[in-house]
Design a protein around this motif. Sequence first.
Motif, PDB file in Angstrom:
ATOM      1  N   SER A   1     -26.061  12.300 -50.534  1.00  0.00           N
ATOM      2  CA  SER A   1     -25.669  10.932 -50.225  1.00  0.00           C
ATOM      3  C   SER A   1     -24.691  10.377 -51.261  1.00  0.00           C
ATOM      4  CB  SER A   1     -26.908  10.040 -50.170  1.00  0.00           C
ATOM      5  OG  SER A   1     -26.564   8.672 -50.164  1.00  0.00           O
ATOM      6  N   GLU A   2     -23.742   9.572 -50.782  1.00  0.00           N
ATOM      7  CA  GLU A   2     -22.805   8.895 -51.682  1.00  0.00           C
ATOM      8  C   GLU A   2     -23.528   7.934 -52.624  1.00  0.00           C
ATOM      9  OE1 GLU A   2     -19.309   8.900 -51.925  1.00  0.00           O
ATOM     10  OE2 GLU A   2     -19.253  10.687 -50.659  1.00  0.00           O
ATOM     11  N   GLN A   3     -24.746   7.536 -52.288  1.00  0.00           N
ATOM     12  CA  GLN A   3     -25.501   6.592 -53.106  1.00  0.00           C
ATOM     13  C   GLN A   3     -25.747   7.108 -54.506  1.00  0.00           C
ATOM     14  OE1 GLN A   3     -29.109   6.994 -53.789  1.00  0.00           O
ATOM     15  NE2 GLN A   3     -29.725   4.917 -54.380  1.00  0.00           N
TER      16      GLN A   3
ATOM     17  N   LYS B   1     -23.788   8.251 -56.564  1.00  0.00           N
ATOM     18  CA  LYS B   1     -22.735   7.858 -57.499  1.00  0.00           C
ATOM     19  C   LYS B   1     -23.082   6.570 -58.240  1.00  0.00           C
ATOM     20  CE  LYS B   1     -19.274   7.771 -54.625  1.00  0.00           C
ATOM     21  NZ  LYS B   1     -17.877   7.662 -54.132  1.00  0.00           N
ATOM     22  N   LYS B   2     -24.018   5.801 -57.703  1.00  0.00           N
ATOM     23  CA  LYS B   2     -24.425   4.556 -58.360  1.00  0.00           C
ATOM     24  C   LYS B   2     -25.352   4.803 -59.550  1.00  0.00           C
ATOM     25  CE  LYS B   2     -24.038   1.884 -54.094  1.00  0.00           C
ATOM     26  NZ  LYS B   2     -24.752   0.996 -53.112  1.00  0.00           N
TER      27      LYS B   2
ATOM     28  N   ARG C   1     -19.657  17.432 -47.979  1.00  0.00           N
ATOM     29  CA  ARG C   1     -18.780  17.115 -49.107  1.00  0.00           C
ATOM     30  C   ARG C   1     -19.589  16.590 -50.290  1.00  0.00           C
ATOM     31  NH1 ARG C   1     -13.381  16.115 -49.273  1.00  0.00           N
ATOM     32  NH2 ARG C   1     -13.328  16.092 -46.978  1.00  0.00           N
TER      33      ARG C   1
ATOM     34  N   PRO D   1     -20.118  14.226 -53.297  1.00  0.00           N
ATOM     35  CA  PRO D   1     -19.552  12.925 -53.682  1.00  0.00           C
ATOM     36  C   PRO D   1     -18.661  13.067 -54.913  1.00  0.00           C
ATOM     37  CG  PRO D   1     -21.881  12.716 -53.182  1.00  0.00           C
ATOM     38  CD  PRO D   1     -21.581  14.181 -53.199  1.00  0.00           C
ATOM     39  N   SER D   2     -17.619  12.307 -54.943  1.00  0.00           N
ATOM     40  CA  SER D   2     -16.705  12.370 -56.086  1.00  0.00           C
ATOM     41  C   SER D   2     -16.616  11.016 -56.758  1.00  0.00           C
ATOM     42  CB  SER D   2     -15.309  12.812 -55.629  1.00  0.00           C
ATOM     43  OG  SER D   2     -14.776  11.889 -54.688  1.00  0.00           O
TER      44      SER D   2
END
Length: 356
Positions: free
Chosen positions: A303-305, A307-308, A325, A327-328
């Motif tokens: 999950s992109e989450q 990154k937080k 993918r 996350p970057s």
Amino acid sequence: MLLIPHNSHISTTTMGTKMCRVLGLAIAVLFLATPLASAACNKDDLKALLSFNSSFPPHTLPDWINTEDCCSWAGIHCDDGTGRVTSLLFSNDDFNDFEPIDLVGNMPPSVGDLSELVGIRFSILPNLVGPLPHQLSKLKKLKNISIYNTNLSGPIPSFLSQLPALERLDMSASQFTGSIPPSLGSLAKLRYVDLSENGLTGGVPPSLFSRLDGSALATLSLRQNKLAGAVPRSFASVAFGSIDLHGNRLTGDPRFLFGKSKPATTIYLGQNKLSFDLTDVEYPVANLEYLDIGHNEIYGSISEQIKKATKLTYVDMSYNRLCGRIPSGGSFGNITSRDFSHNKCLCGTPLPPCKK
């Protein structure tokens, strides 16, 4: 709990040793915070200590026979006003306060006669062998047990549940075998358990920390044992500051250990047989620093989450079945390819680009 993050440059054994040293330092600080003694040694404590010393080869602790003031002896800390012995500290690590020692044999039952003991620490003593004496159960004021890097063996004693004041239990890097006693869950103040690097088998007791105040942070390390079965669902209600189950044979779905409101700084679940969908997992972004879920059977996407999680400095998701993918940006600025290698179809930095 202070944990050394697992990575490919540090062997498990070396990492475990470093972990023990850091843990030992924290407990040493607690012990050494005990005021220096000014009262004379209590006569009953003196008798118990002389019996303790006589259980080992002659002159193991030579200064113990040169004076009757046991509060001045190496490894002994007393209450300033009463002269009662409150802690035993025998260690061969880098921050001990006396010359190296070698305790050869079993831990003497006379330890149980030191009725005012609050803490005991026996560390890096390879010739200390045998089981823990049952007489330890008499120490009703004992808060801290730190026994690591020894050759003590046998089961983790169920009589430890008879110590109502116990807050910290470290019996790591030794030779303990058998199962973890469910009765440890009856201890309402127990918030720190480290039984790592032993030969423990069976499951993880669901009762652990079941009586701990929900606002108190718990620390659990069971890494490098032979534990099997599922992570207890009861752990969903435990406020773990750190949980380390790395290197066992655990199965199932432990997603309840995650959650954006959780306080965890460290979640180590690597090298097990866990299987769950990572796609919708929410990470404890406010505090998370170390995350290891590598070498499992985890599937789904990342999950992109994540990154937080701005404090995240270490991640291992390698050797799973993850796709999609990576996350970057954010906390993923310093990741390496080995952190995500050997997955089903992950792509994107630091792995090869995703196919359009």
